[in-house]
Design an enzyme around this catalytic site. Structure first.
Site, PDB file in Angstrom:
ATOM      1  N   HIS A  62       0.857  -1.184   0.000  1.00  0.00           N
ATOM      2  CA  HIS A  62       0.000   0.000   0.000  1.00  0.00           C
ATOM      3  C   HIS A  62       0.896   1.237   0.000  1.00  0.00           C
ATOM      4  O   HIS A  62       2.065   1.169   0.385  1.00  0.00           O
ATOM      5  CB  HIS A  62      -0.929  -0.010   1.214  1.00  0.00           C
ATOM      6  CG  HIS A  62      -2.037  -1.019   1.099  1.00  0.00           C
ATOM      7  ND1 HIS A  62      -3.349  -0.724   1.397  1.00  0.00           N
ATOM      8  CD2 HIS A  62      -2.033  -2.317   0.706  1.00  0.00           C
ATOM      9  CE1 HIS A  62      -4.099  -1.799   1.207  1.00  0.00           C
ATOM     10  NE2 HIS A  62      -3.320  -2.777   0.784  1.00  0.00           N
TER      11      HIS A  62
ATOM     12  N   CYS B 211      -7.890  -0.578   3.781  1.00  0.00           N
ATOM     13  CA  CYS B 211      -8.184  -1.678   4.694  1.00  0.00           C
ATOM     14  C   CYS B 211      -9.179  -1.191   5.727  1.00  0.00           C
ATOM     15  O   CYS B 211      -8.920  -0.205   6.420  1.00  0.00           O
ATOM     16  CB  CYS B 211      -6.924  -2.170   5.385  1.00  0.00           C
ATOM     17  SG  CYS B 211      -7.246  -3.451   6.623  1.00  0.00           S
TER      18      CYS B 211
ATOM     19  N   ASN C 159      -4.070   0.525  -2.346  1.00  0.00           N
ATOM     20  CA  ASN C 159      -2.961  -0.271  -2.859  1.00  0.00           C
ATOM     21  C   ASN C 159      -2.178   0.569  -3.858  1.00  0.00           C
ATOM     22  O   ASN C 159      -2.684   1.544  -4.410  1.00  0.00           O
ATOM     23  CB  ASN C 159      -3.514  -1.494  -3.599  1.00  0.00           C
ATOM     24  CG  ASN C 159      -4.292  -2.423  -2.718  1.00  0.00           C
ATOM     25  OD1 ASN C 159      -3.728  -3.231  -2.010  1.00  0.00           O
ATOM     26  ND2 ASN C 159      -5.615  -2.316  -2.743  1.00  0.00           N
TER      27      ASN C 159
END
Length: 302
Positions: free
Chosen positions: A209, A240, A249
Site C-alpha cells: 500500500h 483496509c 494499494n
C-alpha cells in the site's frame, strides 16, 4: 543484483480495491472492470470475495459477478474465502484460486478476525484442504508484515513464522503484505531475505500500500531480493477497513510504468489498464489515484 526478466502482476482492484467503497458499486460496473482487466492481459485477477455480506456488503454480489464475467483463457480468477461456507460459494462460482488470510500481528488478527494467529490457521486448515481436493489453487495473504496499526512494529520472526504456517497448509503462493503502507525499502529487503531462507522466493509475492508514498521503492527493493510476483490495484483503489488511515494499494498503472522502464516483462498492456483506471474512476465519481495513469491520460488528450 540482477533484476528478474519477467514479473507476474496480480490485479486486485475488483476485490481488494472496491471492498471499502461506501457507495455500492453495481454488478455491471464490476463485471465491466474485470473484463477490461482480463483483456489487458493480467495472468491473475482477484475478482470477488465470499465473506458475509454483514461484514463486507460491497462484495455481496460475488456469485453474480463471477457468473457474468468473460473468462479469458490463461487468466486465474481469485476469490477471498474465509471459511467453508465461503469456499462452497466459491466452488459454485467456478473460481480458479481461493485466498485465505492471516496476519503477522496478534493484535491485528484479533481485531480483524476475532482470533489468534494460531486459531486462524486452524480455521483455514479445512478450507485449504477442501480447495486442494477440488483442484483449486490456494493463496495465503499475510497482512501487517511491515507494521500494525494496533501493535506497531512487527518482528521479522513473526512474518517468517506465519509464512511457514501458510506453507504447511499447502498454499501455492504467499502474499507478504504491507497492509498499512508503512514499510521502507530497507525493511522490505530484510523481511524478504528472511522469508526466502525458508520458502522458495518464486512462491512469494509483494503486496504494497502507498500510504507513505513508498510502494514503488518497496517493489524495487523486493525485486532486488528476487521476488517476481506483485499485487497492484487499478487507479490505486483500496485500503483496509481495519487499518485507519491506510490509503489504497499501489496503482497498477504506476507499477507497470516502473516495470516497463526497467525492461521487465509483464504481458500486460499499460494503455488498456490506463483506460480501465479511467473507466472505474469515472464510474465511482472519484479522482484517479494513479499518477502515471493521470499523466498518460492527459498526454493522450493533448
Amino acid at each position: 543484483m540482477k533484476l528478474p526478466r519477467k514479473v507476474k502482476l496480480v490485479e486486485v482492484g475488483p476485490r481488494d480495491g472496491l471492498q471499502n467503497e461506501k457507495q455500492f458499486v453495481s454488478t455491471a460496473v464490476k463485471v465491466e472492470l474485470i473484463n477490461r482487466l482480463s483483456a489487458a492481459g493480467f495472468p491473475n485477477v482477484e475478482a470477488a470475495s465470499f465473506v458475509s455480506p454483514k461484514w463486507v456488503p460491497q462484495m455481496a454480489d460475488g456469485s453474480d459477478v463471477m457468473q457474468a464475467i468473460h473468462r479469458r483463457r490463461g487468466t486465474i480468477y481469485s476469490a477471498l474465502t474465509p471459511n467453508m461456507k465461503g469456499l462452497e460459494a466459491a466452488l459454485a462460482a467456478r473460481v480458479d484460486e481461493v485466498v485465505i488470510f492471516g496476519a503477522a500481528s496478534e493484535a491485528f488478527s484479533r481485531k480483524n478476525i476475532n482470533c489468534s494467529i494460531a486459531e486462524s490457521m486452524e480455521r483455514f486448515r479445512p478450507v485449504a484442504r477442501a480447495a486442494k481436493d477440488a483442484g483449486l489453487r490456494v493463496r495465503g495473504a499475510l497482512s501487517c508484515a511491515f507494521g500494525c496499526p494496533y501493535q506497531g512494529d512487527v518482528p521479522v520472526a513473526s512474518v517468517v513464522s506465519v509464512a511457514q504456517m501458510f506453507d504447511e497448509l499447502g498454499c501455492d503462493e504467499i502474499d507478504i503484505a504491507d497492509t498499512i503502507g508503512v514499510g521502507t525499502a530497507a525493511q522490505v529487503g530484510t523481511v524478504f531475505d528472511a522469508v526466502t531462507r525458508v520458502i522458495d522466493g518464486s512462491r512469494l509475492s509483494g503486496h504494497f500500500h502507498d500510504t507513505y508514498g513508498q510502494a514503488l521503492a518497496n517493489i524495487l527493493a523486493a525485486l532486488e531480493t528476487g521476488i517476481t510476483i506483485f499485487h497492484a490495484s487499478v487507479a490505486g483503489l483500496g485500503g483496509c477497513p481495519y487499518a485507519k488511515g491506510a490509503t489504497g494499494n499501489v496503482a497498477t498503472e504506476d507499477v507497470l510504468y516502473l516495470l516497463d522502464g526497467l525492461g521487465i516483462e509483464t504481458g500486460v498492456d499499460l494503455a488498456a489498464v490506463v483506460a480501465a483506471g479511467d473507466f472505474i474512476s469515472t464510474a465511482l465519481d472519484r479522482p484517479n489515484g494513479s499518477r502515471a495513469g493521470k499523466a498518460l491520460l492527459a498526454k493522450a488528450a493533448a
